[in-house]
Write a protein that holds these residues in place. Structure first.
Motif, PDB file in Angstrom:
ATOM      1  N   ALA A 143     -24.737 -72.947 -51.527  1.00 14.73           N
ATOM      2  CA  ALA A 143     -25.732 -71.949 -51.911  1.00 14.73           C
ATOM      3  C   ALA A 143     -26.994 -72.033 -51.062  1.00 14.73           C
ATOM      4  O   ALA A 143     -27.703 -71.031 -50.899  1.00 14.73           O
ATOM      5  N   MET A 144     -27.298 -73.206 -50.511  1.00 10.34           N
ATOM      6  CA  MET A 144     -28.491 -73.335 -49.688  1.00 10.34           C
ATOM      7  C   MET A 144     -28.390 -72.484 -48.426  1.00 10.34           C
ATOM      8  O   MET A 144     -29.407 -72.042 -47.889  1.00 10.34           O
ATOM      9  N   VAL A 145     -27.164 -72.257 -47.956  1.00  8.59           N
ATOM     10  CA  VAL A 145     -26.994 -71.406 -46.773  1.00  8.59           C
ATOM     11  C   VAL A 145     -27.485 -69.995 -47.057  1.00  8.59           C
ATOM     12  O   VAL A 145     -28.154 -69.369 -46.228  1.00  8.59           O
ATOM     13  N   PHE A 146     -27.174 -69.486 -48.243  1.00  3.79           N
ATOM     14  CA  PHE A 146     -27.625 -68.144 -48.596  1.00  3.79           C
ATOM     15  C   PHE A 146     -29.135 -68.106 -48.808  1.00  3.79           C
ATOM     16  O   PHE A 146     -29.778 -67.088 -48.538  1.00  3.79           O
ATOM     17  N   GLY A 147     -29.703 -69.209 -49.265  1.00  4.15           N
ATOM     18  CA  GLY A 147     -31.148 -69.270 -49.388  1.00  4.15           C
ATOM     19  C   GLY A 147     -31.826 -69.210 -48.037  1.00  4.15           C
ATOM     20  O   GLY A 147     -32.838 -68.512 -47.853  1.00  4.15           O
ATOM     21  N   VAL A 148     -31.281 -69.934 -47.067  1.00  2.49           N
ATOM     22  CA  VAL A 148     -31.849 -69.895 -45.714  1.00  2.49           C
ATOM     23  C   VAL A 148     -31.624 -68.517 -45.098  1.00  2.49           C
ATOM     24  O   VAL A 148     -32.513 -67.957 -44.436  1.00  2.49           O
ATOM     25  N   LEU A 149     -30.424 -67.961 -45.321  1.00  2.00           N
ATOM     26  CA  LEU A 149     -30.136 -66.630 -44.771  1.00  2.00           C
ATOM     27  C   LEU A 149     -31.085 -65.576 -45.333  1.00  2.00           C
ATOM     28  O   LEU A 149     -31.490 -64.653 -44.624  1.00  2.00           O
ATOM     29  N   ALA A 150     -31.459 -65.722 -46.594  1.00  2.00           N
ATOM     30  CA  ALA A 150     -32.381 -64.762 -47.200  1.00  2.00           C
ATOM     31  C   ALA A 150     -33.725 -64.759 -46.481  1.00  2.00           C
ATOM     32  O   ALA A 150     -34.372 -63.714 -46.365  1.00  2.00           O
ATOM     33  N   GLY A 151     -34.158 -65.937 -46.011  1.00  2.00           N
ATOM     34  CA  GLY A 151     -35.424 -66.002 -45.297  1.00  2.00           C
ATOM     35  C   GLY A 151     -35.396 -65.191 -44.010  1.00  2.00           C
ATOM     36  O   GLY A 151     -36.367 -64.518 -43.668  1.00  2.00           O
ATOM     37  N   PHE A 152     -34.259 -65.260 -43.281  1.00  2.00           N
ATOM     38  CA  PHE A 152     -34.158 -64.498 -42.042  1.00  2.00           C
ATOM     39  C   PHE A 152     -34.018 -62.999 -42.298  1.00  2.00           C
ATOM     40  O   PHE A 152     -34.452 -62.183 -41.492  1.00  2.00           O
ATOM     41  N   LEU A 153     -33.428 -62.651 -43.421  1.00  2.00           N
ATOM     42  CA  LEU A 153     -33.189 -61.241 -43.705  1.00  2.00           C
ATOM     43  C   LEU A 153     -34.386 -60.554 -44.357  1.00  2.00           C
ATOM     44  O   LEU A 153     -34.720 -59.417 -44.016  1.00  2.00           O
ATOM     45  N   PHE A 154     -35.042 -61.243 -45.308  1.00  2.05           N
ATOM     46  CA  PHE A 154     -36.000 -60.577 -46.179  1.00  2.05           C
ATOM     47  C   PHE A 154     -37.441 -61.013 -45.986  1.00  2.05           C
ATOM     48  O   PHE A 154     -38.316 -60.522 -46.709  1.00  2.05           O
ATOM     49  N   PRO A 188     -41.202 -61.114 -44.206  1.00  2.00           N
ATOM     50  CA  PRO A 188     -41.928 -59.934 -43.708  1.00  2.00           C
ATOM     51  C   PRO A 188     -41.523 -59.502 -42.302  1.00  2.00           C
ATOM     52  O   PRO A 188     -41.569 -58.312 -41.995  1.00  2.00           O
ATOM     53  N   GLY A 189     -41.127 -60.442 -41.451  1.00  3.28           N
ATOM     54  CA  GLY A 189     -40.694 -60.063 -40.107  1.00  3.28           C
ATOM     55  C   GLY A 189     -39.205 -60.162 -39.922  1.00  3.28           C
ATOM     56  O   GLY A 189     -38.733 -60.259 -38.780  1.00  3.28           O
ATOM     57  N   GLY A 190     -38.441 -60.136 -41.014  1.00  4.84           N
ATOM     58  CA  GLY A 190     -37.004 -60.318 -40.952  1.00  4.84           C
ATOM     59  C   GLY A 190     -36.256 -59.066 -40.541  1.00  4.84           C
ATOM     60  O   GLY A 190     -36.832 -58.014 -40.226  1.00  4.84           O
ATOM     61  N   LEU A 191     -34.929 -59.190 -40.562  1.00  2.71           N
ATOM     62  CA  LEU A 191     -34.079 -58.101 -40.092  1.00  2.71           C
ATOM     63  C   LEU A 191     -34.185 -56.869 -40.975  1.00  2.71           C
ATOM     64  O   LEU A 191     -34.165 -55.741 -40.488  1.00  2.71           O
ATOM     65  N   VAL A 192     -34.292 -57.067 -42.293  1.00  4.13           N
ATOM     66  CA  VAL A 192     -34.343 -55.918 -43.199  1.00  4.13           C
ATOM     67  C   VAL A 192     -35.602 -55.103 -42.960  1.00  4.13           C
ATOM     68  O   VAL A 192     -35.550 -53.868 -42.821  1.00  4.13           O
ATOM     69  N   ASN A 193     -36.747 -55.755 -42.915  1.00  4.48           N
ATOM     70  CA  ASN A 193     -37.998 -55.030 -42.682  1.00  4.48           C
ATOM     71  C   ASN A 193     -38.038 -54.431 -41.285  1.00  4.48           C
ATOM     72  O   ASN A 193     -38.625 -53.355 -41.084  1.00  4.48           O
ATOM     73  N   SER A 194     -37.446 -55.099 -40.302  1.00  8.75           N
ATOM     74  CA  SER A 194     -37.396 -54.536 -38.947  1.00  8.75           C
ATOM     75  C   SER A 194     -36.564 -53.261 -38.924  1.00  8.75           C
ATOM     76  O   SER A 194     -36.924 -52.272 -38.273  1.00  8.75           O
ATOM     77  N   ALA A 195     -35.445 -53.291 -39.673  1.00 13.74           N
ATOM     78  CA  ALA A 195     -34.616 -52.085 -39.742  1.00 13.74           C
ATOM     79  C   ALA A 195     -35.344 -50.959 -40.468  1.00 13.74           C
ATOM     80  O   ALA A 195     -35.275 -49.789 -40.055  1.00 13.74           O
ATOM     81  N   LEU A 196     -36.059 -51.296 -41.531  1.00 15.13           N
ATOM     82  CA  LEU A 196     -36.814 -50.268 -42.254  1.00 15.13           C
ATOM     83  C   LEU A 196     -37.939 -49.704 -41.394  1.00 15.13           C
ATOM     84  O   LEU A 196     -38.238 -48.503 -41.462  1.00 15.13           O
ATOM     85  N   ALA A 197     -38.567 -50.574 -40.613  1.00 14.60           N
ATOM     86  CA  ALA A 197     -39.624 -50.086 -39.716  1.00 14.60           C
ATOM     87  C   ALA A 197     -39.052 -49.119 -38.689  1.00 14.60           C
ATOM     88  O   ALA A 197     -39.695 -48.127 -38.322  1.00 14.60           O
ATOM     89  N   GLY A 198     -37.838 -49.398 -38.211  1.00 13.30           N
ATOM     90  CA  GLY A 198     -37.196 -48.481 -37.279  1.00 13.30           C
ATOM     91  C   GLY A 198     -36.870 -47.137 -37.898  1.00 13.30           C
ATOM     92  O   GLY A 198     -36.764 -46.126 -37.196  1.00 13.30           O
ATOM     93  N   LEU A 199     -36.726 -47.130 -39.226  1.00 13.26           N
ATOM     94  CA  LEU A 199     -36.459 -45.872 -39.932  1.00 13.26           C
ATOM     95  C   LEU A 199     -37.724 -45.163 -40.366  1.00 13.26           C
ATOM     96  O   LEU A 199     -37.660 -44.125 -41.020  1.00 13.26           O
TER      97      LEU A 199
END
Length: 319
Positions: free
Chosen positions: A137-148, A150-161
């Protein structure tokens, strides 16, 4: 049970004369081997499970910091838990995981079971769905940091939209929702694999007859799949009840690493409450209160499991 007993009596009646006498030494040998095989397991349970449980129960009636002598406190630790808003929040979150996440997991598990039952390559798909459960489960916790973050992939994708003000995904108001969603994604495959193992043993002609009678997918599920896999579903419900109380590392990493030094209070579960009050090192440990919290959680889970098994008890279905 009555059918098995009658069958055993008929088998004994068909035995040739003297067969029971020849089986007596074998039965006696099995009885002699019973305790030599069982005693090591009982000793293991007594030393590593029953002993710590009794010690924790005894400690819950004392005030103890782990160093000085214990001081009798009676029910003071339990009264302190009732007045502690952090403990109440942690128990509410634990029951949210137990009920809300559990309902989502089982609804998705049944839906995927009905889809996969007739799908080509279902074994491969089942393995893919099961894979997230074996990842720590710690892997998903670390992955959440990269995704969610403020400068993660999700916000970067939303900024592109064109989204200029994206949500604060890891804020105290949203992080527990993400934790529950992550638990749904990582736990569903485990229960799909168990339920599918039961569904695979249901004769196919039952579904064929129901389909010829005009029964739709939901009626086939309600009248065939669910009743004939009910025992397995009951076991899955008990397993989920037990596992929901032990949710710890996902909340610790998901809510703590990328927000503050500790997860927000809004995300605490009963396991994290015990950890934070016993092993953080910032304050004097209160092991009496910690043990009281553990015993309270254990009792609540035991009562809930007993009620669940009582409510889900049904007569066995033969086919």
């Amino acid at each position: 049970m009555t059918v098995l007993t009658a069958g055993r009596k008929q088998a004994q009646a068909r035995q040739p004369p003297g067969a029971a006498g020849r089986d007596a030494p074998l039965a006696l040998g099995r009885r002699r081997l019973f305790w030599p095989f069982v005693i090591p397991a009982l000793l293991f349970l007594a030393v590593f499970y029953l002993g710590p449980l009794l010690f924790g129960l005894w400690t819950s009636f004392h005030s103890w910091d782990g160093y000085a002598a214990m001081e009798w406190n009676g029910l003071g630790s339990y009264r302190a838990l009732v007045d502690d808003p952090y403990f109440r929040t942690s128990m509410v979150n634990t029951f949210k995981i137990l009920v809300l996440v559990g309902l989502a997991v089982f609804v998705l598990a049944f839906a995927l079971t009905m889809v996969l039952r007739e799908m080509a390559g279902k074994r491969f798909v089942r393995a893919v769905i099961f894979f997230p459960h074996i990842v720590n489960a710690m892997v998903f916790g670390v992955l959440a940091g990269f995704l969610f973050n403020p400068g993660g992939l999700v916000n970067s994708a939303l900024a592109g939209l064109g989204v200029d003000d994206p949500p604060k995904w890891l804020g105290s108001g949203n992080v527990f929702l993400l934790i529950m969603a992550t638990m749904v994604c990582t736990s569903t495959g485990f229960y799909v694999a168990i339920i599918m193992a039961a569904v695979d043993n249901i004769p196919g002609y039952l579904y064929e007859d129901a389909e010829l009678a005009g029964a739709g997918a939901f009626r086939r599920f309600w009248h065939i799949t669910l009743p004939l896999s009910w025992d397995v579903v009951t076991v899955c419900a008990v397993l989920w009840t037990i596992s929901s109380v032990k949710v710890f590392e996902l909340v610790l990493v998901f809510g703590g690493t990328f927000t503050t030094s500790a997860p927000p209070i809004e995300t605490w579960t009963s396991a994290l409450y015990i950890y934070r009050n016993a092993f953080t090192g910032s304050d004097v440990p209160q092991f009496g209160t910690v043990c009281a919290a553990g015993i309270t959680s254990l009792l609540l889970v035991a009562v809930f499991t007993a009620l669940l098994r009582r409510l889900m008890r049904r007569d066995p279905v033969e086919y």
